[in-house]
Design an enzyme around this catalytic site. Structure first.
Site, short mmCIF file in Angstrom:
data_model
loop_
_atom_site.label_atom_id
_atom_site.label_comp_id
_atom_site.label_asym_id
_atom_site.label_seq_id
_atom_site.Cartn_x
_atom_site.Cartn_y
_atom_site.Cartn_z
N TYR A 103 11.22 -34.32 70.81
CA TYR A 103 10.42 -33.51 69.88
C TYR A 103 9.02 -34.10 69.70
O TYR A 103 8.02 -33.38 69.78
CB TYR A 103 11.13 -33.41 68.53
N ASP A 222 10.46 -56.32 132.04
CA ASP A 222 10.31 -57.58 131.31
C ASP A 222 9.57 -57.37 129.99
O ASP A 222 8.92 -56.34 129.77
CB ASP A 222 9.55 -58.60 132.16
N SER A 223 9.68 -58.38 129.13
CA SER A 223 8.97 -58.35 127.85
C SER A 223 7.46 -58.41 128.08
O SER A 223 6.98 -58.92 129.10
CB SER A 223 9.42 -59.53 127.00
N LYS A 227 5.89 -51.63 127.20
CA LYS A 227 6.85 -50.52 127.13
C LYS A 227 6.87 -49.88 125.75
O LYS A 227 6.77 -48.65 125.61
CB LYS A 227 8.27 -51.00 127.48
#
EC number: 2.7.7.-
Length: 359
Positions: A103, A222-223, A227
């Protein structure tokens, strides 16, 4: 002659109204906090409103730690700090603190002190109904605010059904995954084999142009050959690395394609659903309801050589010959032997450089 009724209110929560009170909310709060009471004050909320005649009124909710037996109708009187004026309130015990709080919130010009003490009166037949409580929660705009509303107005449901409420609010106030911004332009990957370029042109596109059953792709190499960065530069996608999280916080049904990175194929859940670009499938979660996946998008699987990573080696296992026969019909397999970029073309995009310089 009957004796006049003595003033006495014994209540834990008080609702005060000060008509024609010129004090500010801050001045009123300062005086209320100085009142000495036998039980500690826990919460005070003050609302200042202007009536139609332009006169300011103050409404207040005061919550005590225990019941306060007030026998002095002048106990809550306030005084003006600048002139000789006293302000006397109408004093009532608040049967439902939640209703009083709602209220006095109606005009928005409010001041709070302390922590609101939740009561269950509203849920036991006061002005507030369960539907009202949940309607207010939905209109809250944010999950955290909706939980606060339910905790206050439907405390029984909050305690007994919190798990379901929390899960449902995650759906109602779903926050879409933040769009990924690649630090490199697609054009900077100048050593991408024609086989990959052709696959992209045939399968990575919005839903209007996409084939009904796109073909997925497995890229092994490969790393540090680029990718992941290349795969993530092609458009809106879902990126799942290390494990699968298909929750709505991570996975979007509006993505153009999936990238599954560095997930051991021996433990890849939904292998066929992802590789086969299948549509309308479900994923069961350990502690939640099944998740509906729209599907119909291709997946880029990224992996390194080796028995715990390579999809080719996994499918060459004797037990997987049937799966291999299926896989070569639903995906192409590409092995890369050199980076997808030259060093001179791997400068971040201007947008990314600006972010880095500001950090």
């Amino acid at each position: 002659m009957a004796q006049p009724k003595r003033f006495q209110i014994n209540a834990k929560h008080y609702f005060l109204t000060f008509p024609k009170c010129s004090l500010s909310k801050e001045e009123a709060l300062e005086q209320l906090l100085q009142l000495q009471t036998p039980t500690n004050k826990k919460y005070i909320k003050i609302c200042r409103e202007l009536h139609e005649d332009g006169q300011p009124h103050l409404h207040m909710l005061i919550q005590f730690e225990g019941k306060f037996n007030c026998k002095n109708n002048r106990f809550f009187d306030l005084v003006s700090p600048t002139r000789s004026a006293h302000f006397h309130p109408n004093i009532q015990g608040a049967k439902s603190s939640s209703d009083v709080k709602s209220y006095i919130d109606k005009d928005g010009d409010v001041l709070e002190w302390g922590t609101f003490q939740i009561d269950g009166r509203s849920a036991r037949g006061g002005q507030q109904t369960a539907n009202d409580a949940y309607a207010k929660a939905i209109n809250a705009g944010r999950k955290s605010e909706a939980l606060d509303v339910i905790k206050e107005l439907a405390p029984r449901d909050y305690i007994l059904h919190f798990h379901n409420i929390n899960s449902n609010l995650n759906m109602v106030f779903q926050v879409p995954p933040a769009p990924y911004v690649s630090p490199f332009l697609s054009s900077s990957f100048d050593q991408v084999p024609d086989e990959l370029e052709h696959w992209v042109s045939e399968n990575v596109m919005d839903v209007a142009a996409r084939p009904w059953r796109p073909v997925s792709i497995v890229i092994e190499g490969d790393s540090r050959t680029g990718k992941t960065m290349w795969a993530r530069s092609l458009g809106p996608h879902n990126y799942l690395c290390g494990h699968l999280d298909l929750s709505q916080k991570v996975y979007s049904n509006n993505a153009w394609y999936n990238v599954i990175d560095d997930v051991d194929p021996h433990y890849l859940k939904h292998f066929k659903e992802f590789m086969g670009s299948q549509r309308d499938w479900q994923s069961n979660t350990k502690y939640g309801k099944p998740i509906q996946i729209k599907g119909g998008i291709p997946t880029i699987f990224l992996c390194n050589p080796g028995p715990q990573s390579s999809f080719k080696e996994y499918l060459d296992e004797e037990k997987n010959q049937t799966l291999k026969n299926w896989a070569i019909k639903n995906a192409i397999f590409v092995t890369i032997h050199q980076p997808l970029f030259t060093n001179t073309n791997q400068d971040p995009t201007p947008h990314r450089q600006e972010e880095t310089s500001e950090a």
